[in-house]
Design a protein around this motif. Structure first.
Motif, PDB file in Angstrom:
ATOM      1  N   ARG A   4      82.781 111.670  65.117  1.00 35.64           N
ATOM      2  CA  ARG A   4      84.039 110.966  64.843  1.00 35.64           C
ATOM      3  C   ARG A   4      84.680 110.551  66.158  1.00 35.64           C
ATOM      4  N   LEU A   5      85.278 109.372  66.148  1.00 32.19           N
ATOM      5  CA  LEU A   5      85.968 108.846  67.315  1.00 32.19           C
ATOM      6  C   LEU A   5      87.449 109.205  67.218  1.00 32.19           C
ATOM      7  N   LYS A   6      87.959 109.831  68.254  1.00 32.78           N
ATOM      8  CA  LYS A   6      89.351 110.273  68.281  1.00 32.78           C
ATOM      9  C   LYS A   6      90.175 109.256  69.074  1.00 32.78           C
ATOM     10  N   ILE A   7      91.067 108.539  68.375  1.00 35.10           N
ATOM     11  CA  ILE A   7      91.831 107.441  68.973  1.00 35.10           C
ATOM     12  C   ILE A   7      93.323 107.731  68.911  1.00 35.10           C
ATOM     13  N   GLY A   8      93.997 107.575  70.031  1.00 36.10           N
ATOM     14  CA  GLY A   8      95.456 107.604  70.055  1.00 36.10           C
ATOM     15  C   GLY A   8      95.976 106.176  69.993  1.00 36.10           C
ATOM     16  N   LEU A   9      96.824 105.866  69.014  1.00 38.22           N
ATOM     17  CA  LEU A   9      97.317 104.500  68.808  1.00 38.22           C
ATOM     18  C   LEU A   9      98.766 104.369  69.257  1.00 38.22           C
ATOM     19  N   ILE A  10      99.026 103.348  70.080  1.00 41.16           N
ATOM     20  CA  ILE A  10     100.387 103.041  70.523  1.00 41.16           C
ATOM     21  C   ILE A  10     100.654 101.561  70.276  1.00 41.16           C
ATOM     22  N   ILE A  11     101.674 101.269  69.484  1.00 37.45           N
ATOM     23  CA  ILE A  11     102.117  99.890  69.267  1.00 37.45           C
ATOM     24  C   ILE A  11     103.498  99.748  69.887  1.00 37.45           C
ATOM     25  N   ASN A  12     103.626  98.817  70.805  1.00 37.03           N
ATOM     26  CA  ASN A  12     104.940  98.527  71.399  1.00 37.03           C
ATOM     27  C   ASN A  12     105.620  97.476  70.517  1.00 37.03           C
ATOM     28  N   PRO A  13     106.587  97.870  69.672  1.00 38.36           N
ATOM     29  CA  PRO A  13     107.144  96.947  68.679  1.00 38.36           C
ATOM     30  C   PRO A  13     107.811  95.716  69.261  1.00 38.36           C
ATOM     31  N   ILE A  14     108.297  95.809  70.496  1.00 42.91           N
ATOM     32  CA  ILE A  14     109.022  94.659  71.067  1.00 42.91           C
ATOM     33  C   ILE A  14     108.137  93.809  71.980  1.00 42.91           C
ATOM     34  N   ALA A  15     106.857  94.177  72.134  1.00 43.24           N
ATOM     35  CA  ALA A  15     105.956  93.390  72.977  1.00 43.24           C
ATOM     36  C   ALA A  15     105.845  91.964  72.449  1.00 43.24           C
ATOM     37  N   GLY A  16     105.927  91.005  73.342  1.00 43.23           N
ATOM     38  CA  GLY A  16     105.787  89.595  72.971  1.00 43.23           C
ATOM     39  C   GLY A  16     107.001  88.982  72.328  1.00 43.23           C
ATOM     40  N   LEU A  17     108.087  89.748  72.252  1.00 45.36           N
ATOM     41  CA  LEU A  17     109.278  89.282  71.535  1.00 45.36           C
ATOM     42  C   LEU A  17     109.858  88.008  72.131  1.00 45.36           C
ATOM     43  N   GLY A  18     109.804  87.901  73.462  1.00 46.14           N
ATOM     44  CA  GLY A  18     110.444  86.749  74.098  1.00 46.14           C
ATOM     45  C   GLY A  18     109.573  85.532  74.265  1.00 46.14           C
ATOM     46  N   GLY A  19     108.308  85.633  73.903  1.00 44.49           N
ATOM     47  CA  GLY A  19     107.375  84.542  74.160  1.00 44.49           C
ATOM     48  C   GLY A  19     107.684  83.261  73.424  1.00 44.49           C
ATOM     49  N   ARG A  20     107.821  83.319  72.095  1.00 47.96           N
ATOM     50  CA  ARG A  20     107.984  82.107  71.301  1.00 47.96           C
ATOM     51  C   ARG A  20     109.364  81.484  71.438  1.00 47.96           C
ATOM     52  N   VAL A  21     110.301  82.259  71.995  1.00 52.18           N
ATOM     53  CA  VAL A  21     111.637  81.679  72.209  1.00 52.18           C
ATOM     54  C   VAL A  21     111.846  81.375  73.690  1.00 52.18           C
ATOM     55  N   ALA A  22     110.716  81.230  74.415  1.00 51.36           N
ATOM     56  CA  ALA A  22     110.698  80.737  75.790  1.00 51.36           C
ATOM     57  C   ALA A  22     111.473  81.595  76.780  1.00 51.36           C
ATOM     58  N   LEU A  23     111.428  82.924  76.585  1.00 49.05           N
ATOM     59  CA  LEU A  23     112.103  83.819  77.533  1.00 49.05           C
ATOM     60  C   LEU A  23     111.125  84.410  78.554  1.00 49.05           C
ATOM     61  N   GLN A  24     109.848  84.059  78.453  1.00 51.79           N
ATOM     62  CA  GLN A  24     108.828  84.461  79.421  1.00 51.79           C
ATOM     63  C   GLN A  24     108.777  85.975  79.664  1.00 51.79           C
TER      64      GLN A  24
END
Length: 378
Positions: A4-24
């Motif tokens: 079995r593969l043991k994986i730790g999962l981390i999702i950064n909920p705010i990652a990419g938030l500023g991209g589509r509204v041109a905040l770079q």
């Protein structure tokens, strides 16, 4: 027992938030609030979903460690993966880099095979800070800034790479740079990047050109390459138990010691302290060195791919239990690994509980500065 593969999962909920509204970028609470006011929608969970849905058919082969809520557990529950929630953010509605740092540290302590994270360069930087350069990690591209070499090209590619691991394909482990840019400078038209270090990441395996003869891997040259890399990285203060087999014998020869082909030799700082040691001699030596670092260099024996047990009886289950999986240095050519056709390296210590503790995935040195990760199981 299946590997079995043991994986730790981390999702950064705010990652990419500023991209589509041109905040770079999305660094900083002020920018995050501005992005939300402009109508930005979180994308990291969706990107992670694209990765994980490729692994749904492998649910029975993965043990996930997760963070409660939007940082991982919600998505894993949605997709039906089994998981152990190891961390709860202080404020689940407003997660921070401190949550990422804390969770990554816990995952490393829990000895996960892989930390899988969805985010951008800032997330990669945080995880590197928490776990250092020896923990295997893989980034799902979800941020505004993706300059680091630790991300796959697409989220689906991350799923494909993990699928290769689970199938026993040749997957190399290579250090890749973690970069980040100055967002304020970027918004003003400048581009200033900084290298924060290197993260160990899985990549598609392949043969190294330097060890080929007419397009075929040369076992003899590979053994020499492996020996050169192992010797270059030996610690003079560490006691090394060097196992049997031709690959291990090349290391002994290159060290210039009168080592045995079929036995286990004890080496420290280039000197052979004990040749062809017995089980009891190894246990006695380990007792004498109990306050020092001790590692076992070992290779697979025979066409069945047995790593621990048969052919290495001097390395008994007591020796292996005292060493722990983290102190095993496994060496083998990619040709020998490929011949196993995805079958895990064999573990037959005579102690079923120990066999199960050792099962999972392990690093295998396959050449000079060339390492793969491969299944290890009963």
């Amino acid at each position: 027992m299946a590997t079995r593969l043991k994986i730790g999962l981390i999702i950064n909920p705010i990652a990419g938030l500023g991209g589509r509204v041109a905040l770079q970028g999305s660094d900083g609470e002020d920018i995050q609030q501005q992005a939300l006011l402009l109508g930005a929608k979180p994308e990291a969970e969706n990107r992670a979903h694209q990765t994980l849905k490729r692994l749904v058919h492998f649910r029975d082969s993965i043990d996930f460690l997760s963070i409660k809520g939007a940082m991982g557990s919600e998505l894993l529950s949605l997709l039906g993966f089994s998981q152990q929630v190891c961390f709860t953010p202080k404020d689940p509605q407003h997660t921070s880099e401190e949550d990422t740092l804390a969770a990554a540290s816990i995952f490393k302590q829990q000895k996960v095979d892989l930390i899988l994270f969805a985010g951008g360069d800032g997330t990669a930087r945080n995880i590197l800070q928490a776990v250092g350069e020896e923990q295997l990690c893989l980034g799902i591209p979800a941020g505004c800034k993706i300059y680091s070499g630790v991300f796959t090209v697409t989220p689906e590619n991350a799923g494909e790479l993990i699928e290769q691991l689970l199938k026993g394909s040749l997957v190399e482990m290579q250090p890749s740079q973690v970069l980040d840019i100055n967002e304020q400078s970027y918004r003003e038209g400048g581009l200033s990047t900084r290298v924060f270090g290197e993260m160990l990441v899985p990549k598609n395996g392949g043969y190294v050109q330097a060890v080929k003869i007419a397009g075929v891997e040369s076992e003899e040259l590979v053994q020499q390459d492996i020996a050169a890399w192992v010797i270059e990285n030996l610690d003079p203060d560490t006691l090394y138990l060097i196992g049997s087999g031709s690959s291990c014998k090349v290391i002994k020869d290159e060290l210039g010691i009168d080592g045995s082909l079929l036995g286990v030799d004890v080496v420290q700082d280039g000197q052979c302290l004990l040749k062809d040691a017995t089980e009891q001699q190894l246990l006695d030596m380990m007792m004498q060195w109990s306050d020092k670092s001790i590692k076992l260099i070992i290779t697979i024996i025979g066409g069945q791919g047995i790593l621990l047990g048969r052919g290495n009886h001097q390395v008994c289950h007591q020796v292996i239990a005292q060493l722990g999986k983290e102190n095993l240095i496994v060496i083998a050519s990619k040709g020998k690994i490929k011949a196993l056709q995805g079958k895990p390296l064999g573990v037959d210590t005579g102690d079923q509980d120990l066999n199960e503790k050792l099962s999972g995935f392990i690093a295998v040195i396959t050449g000079y500065d060339d390492t793969i990760i491969y299944p290890l199981g009963v």
